[in-house]
Enzyme design. Structure first.
Site, PDB file in Angstrom:
ATOM      1  NE  ARG A   1       7.744 -11.330 -20.804  1.00 56.47           N
ATOM      2  CZ  ARG A   1       7.865 -11.277 -22.381  1.00 56.47           C
ATOM      3  NH1 ARG A   1       8.970 -11.508 -23.094  1.00 56.47           N
ATOM      4  NH2 ARG A   1       6.652 -10.992 -22.787  1.00 56.47           N
TER       5      ARG A   1
ATOM      6  NE  ARG B   1       2.464 -11.199 -27.012  1.00 54.58           N
ATOM      7  CZ  ARG B   1       3.195 -11.404 -25.673  1.00 54.58           C
ATOM      8  NH1 ARG B   1       2.498 -11.201 -24.701  1.00 54.58           N
ATOM      9  NH2 ARG B   1       4.608 -11.439 -25.780  1.00 54.58           N
TER      10      ARG B   1
HETATM   11  P1  AP5 Z   1      11.749 -14.080 -23.602  1.00 51.03           P
HETATM   12  O1  AP5 Z   1      13.243 -13.846 -23.921  1.00 51.03           O
HETATM   13  O2  AP5 Z   1      11.253 -12.592 -22.999  1.00 51.03           O
HETATM   14  O3  AP5 Z   1      11.047 -14.172 -24.659  1.00 51.03           O
HETATM   15  P2  AP5 Z   1      10.463 -13.725 -26.303  1.00 51.03           P
HETATM   16  O4  AP5 Z   1      10.350 -14.645 -27.195  1.00 51.03           O
HETATM   17  O5  AP5 Z   1      11.531 -12.348 -26.593  1.00 51.03           O
HETATM   18  O6  AP5 Z   1       9.193 -13.004 -25.743  1.00 51.03           O
HETATM   19  P3  AP5 Z   1       8.171 -11.694 -26.286  1.00 51.03           P
HETATM   20  O7  AP5 Z   1       7.081 -11.925 -25.602  1.00 51.03           O
HETATM   21  O8  AP5 Z   1       9.213 -10.544 -26.065  1.00 51.03           O
HETATM   22  O9  AP5 Z   1       8.076 -11.957 -27.775  1.00 51.03           O
HETATM   23  P4  AP5 Z   1       7.063 -11.158 -28.535  1.00 51.03           P
HETATM   24  O10 AP5 Z   1       7.463 -11.478 -30.004  1.00 51.03           O
HETATM   25  O11 AP5 Z   1       5.690 -11.649 -28.188  1.00 51.03           O
HETATM   26  O12 AP5 Z   1       7.111  -9.592 -27.824  1.00 51.03           O
HETATM   27  P5  AP5 Z   1       7.710  -8.467 -28.485  1.00 51.03           P
HETATM   28  O13 AP5 Z   1       8.343  -7.750 -27.356  1.00 51.03           O
HETATM   29  O14 AP5 Z   1       8.596  -8.854 -29.637  1.00 51.03           O
HETATM   30  O15 AP5 Z   1      11.455 -15.055 -22.512  1.00 51.03           O
HETATM   31  C1  AP5 Z   1      10.078 -15.294 -21.965  1.00 51.03           C
HETATM   32  C2  AP5 Z   1      10.181 -15.557 -20.461  1.00 51.03           C
HETATM   33  O16 AP5 Z   1      10.658 -17.049 -20.478  1.00 51.03           O
HETATM   34  C3  AP5 Z   1      11.195 -14.814 -19.655  1.00 51.03           C
HETATM   35  O17 AP5 Z   1      10.557 -14.595 -18.363  1.00 51.03           O
HETATM   36  C4  AP5 Z   1      12.329 -15.692 -19.733  1.00 51.03           C
HETATM   37  O18 AP5 Z   1      13.293 -15.328 -18.436  1.00 51.03           O
HETATM   38  C5  AP5 Z   1      11.899 -16.901 -19.884  1.00 51.03           C
HETATM   39  N1  AP5 Z   1      12.862 -17.807 -20.511  1.00 51.03           N
HETATM   40  C6  AP5 Z   1      13.493 -17.785 -21.628  1.00 51.03           C
HETATM   41  N2  AP5 Z   1      14.199 -18.534 -21.964  1.00 51.03           N
HETATM   42  C7  AP5 Z   1      14.152 -19.598 -21.231  1.00 51.03           C
HETATM   43  C8  AP5 Z   1      14.349 -21.104 -20.943  1.00 51.03           C
HETATM   44  N3  AP5 Z   1      15.166 -21.704 -21.911  1.00 51.03           N
HETATM   45  N4  AP5 Z   1      13.755 -21.704 -20.073  1.00 51.03           N
HETATM   46  C9  AP5 Z   1      12.873 -21.345 -19.161  1.00 51.03           C
HETATM   47  N5  AP5 Z   1      12.563 -20.104 -19.257  1.00 51.03           N
HETATM   48  C10 AP5 Z   1      13.020 -19.056 -20.208  1.00 51.03           C
HETATM   49  O19 AP5 Z   1       6.587  -7.900 -29.276  1.00 51.03           O
HETATM   50  C11 AP5 Z   1       5.447  -7.218 -28.529  1.00 51.03           C
HETATM   51  C12 AP5 Z   1       4.364  -6.643 -29.501  1.00 51.03           C
HETATM   52  O20 AP5 Z   1       5.016  -5.849 -30.233  1.00 51.03           O
HETATM   53  C13 AP5 Z   1       3.874  -7.789 -30.268  1.00 51.03           C
HETATM   54  O21 AP5 Z   1       2.783  -8.530 -29.677  1.00 51.03           O
HETATM   55  C14 AP5 Z   1       3.371  -6.918 -31.495  1.00 51.03           C
HETATM   56  O22 AP5 Z   1       2.188  -6.247 -30.874  1.00 51.03           O
HETATM   57  C15 AP5 Z   1       4.517  -5.683 -31.599  1.00 51.03           C
HETATM   58  N6  AP5 Z   1       5.393  -6.161 -32.527  1.00 51.03           N
HETATM   59  C16 AP5 Z   1       6.642  -6.400 -32.251  1.00 51.03           C
HETATM   60  N7  AP5 Z   1       7.530  -6.731 -33.330  1.00 51.03           N
HETATM   61  C17 AP5 Z   1       6.558  -6.529 -34.250  1.00 51.03           C
HETATM   62  C18 AP5 Z   1       6.617  -6.670 -35.888  1.00 51.03           C
HETATM   63  N8  AP5 Z   1       7.752  -7.114 -36.461  1.00 51.03           N
HETATM   64  N9  AP5 Z   1       5.621  -6.397 -36.507  1.00 51.03           N
HETATM   65  C19 AP5 Z   1       4.315  -5.998 -36.157  1.00 51.03           C
HETATM   66  N10 AP5 Z   1       4.286  -5.950 -34.901  1.00 51.03           N
HETATM   67  C20 AP5 Z   1       5.399  -6.015 -34.045  1.00 51.03           C
END
Ligand code: AP5
Length: 217
Positions: free
Chosen positions: A127, A171
């Site tokens: 990504r 994660r």
């Molecule tokens: P993408 O759409 O970016 O996936 P995502 O599920 O949004 O992944 P994240 O890494 O953003 O999720 P996360 O929950 O770990 O992180 P977040 O930012 O929320 O897709 C991923 C890749 O695949 C991309 O390259 C895309 O192009 C590709 N792709 C997508 N669909 C595809 C398909 N169908 N086929 C092929 N490729 C595809 O959180 C980050 C951090 O913040 C967490 O680790 C935690 O520390 C903190 N945090 C966030 N929310 C909370 C909460 N509620 N409570 C406590 N801590 C939190």
């Protein structure tokens, strides 16, 4: 509509949230994006958040809920919202339910994306994120037309600090431990719509649309 989108890291929550929120004309609100915005301001709060996110650990529940519910009270979310990545613990879900009750409203559905771990590691290690507009691309599955530049706004594409294989594995472990119990919590409240996140982006969008249509008809 008021929808929650849950799923393991890299399942495609952010990618699908953009599509679905556009279709429903509601804002997509990502807790991860709210945290990255705070971190980029370089505030003391941002530094605290960064320590958790860069280690692949969750940010504490009360702090997370305060930041997200503040965003939910902005005018654009008054008619509905799509929450991406929040709640991700049972405690956060309880706090969200309380906040919605105070606002005399409820959730309509909780979509839970599912994807095997090996595909998650592939998606996250390839990504790249646009620094300007936040769009996610993939070096293999959706490569940019100009290497290193966003197709939409020409912003610089960078790798997220928590997308190393080691942090992705952490994660995933945190998801299994702290978020999987939330799926049962929402299933017990008859809100959960499980959706297979394998396949191309439009295929997954179609499955989400069909799952929602079945409950909102
Ligand atoms: P993408 O759409 O970016 O996936 P995502 O599920 O949004 O992944 P994240 O890494 O953003 O999720 P996360 O929950 O770990 O992180 P977040 O930012 O929320 O897709 C991923 C890749 O695949 C991309 O390259 C895309 O192009 C590709 N792709 C997508 N669909 C595809 C398909 N169908 N086929 C092929 N490729 C595809 O959180 C980050 C951090 O913040 C967490 O680790 C935690 O520390 C903190 N945090 C966030 N929310 C909370 C909460 N509620 N409570 C406590 N801590 C939190």
């Amino acid at each position: 509509m008021r929808i929650v989108l849950i799923g393991p890291p890299g399942a495609g929550k952010g990618t699908q949230a953009r599509v679905l929120a556009g279709r429903l004309s509601v804002p997509a609100i990502s807790s991860g994006d709210l945290f990255r915005a705070e971190t980029s301001r370089g505030s003391a709060l941002g530094e605290l958040i960064k320590r958790h996110t860069e280690a692949g650990e969750l940010v504490p529940d009360e702090l997370t809920t305060t930041i997200v519910t503040r965003r939910l009270h902005e005018p654009d979310a008054g008619g509905g919202f799509l929450l991406d990545g929040f709640p991700r613990t049972v405690r956060q879900a309880e706090l969200l339910a309380q906040a919605l009750e105070e606002d005399k409203t409820v959730l309509d559905a909780v979509i839970a994306l599912d994807l095997p771990d090996d595909e998650i590691v592939q998606r996250l290690t390839g990504r790249r994120m646009c620094q300007a507009c936040g769009m996610a691309v993939h070096t293999v599955f959706s490569p940019p037309r100009v290497p290193g530049r966003c197709d939409g706004c020409a912003g610089a594409l960078v790798r997220r600090a928590d997308d190393t294989e080691e942090t992705v594995l952490r994660r995933l472990a945190v998801y299994a431990e702290q978020t999987v119990p939330l799926l049962r919590w929402y299933a017990d409240r008859e809100l959960l719509l499980p959706v297979d996140a394998k396949g191309a982006v439009p295929e997954v969008s179609d499955r989400m649309r069909a799952a929602l249509a079945a409950v909102t008809r």
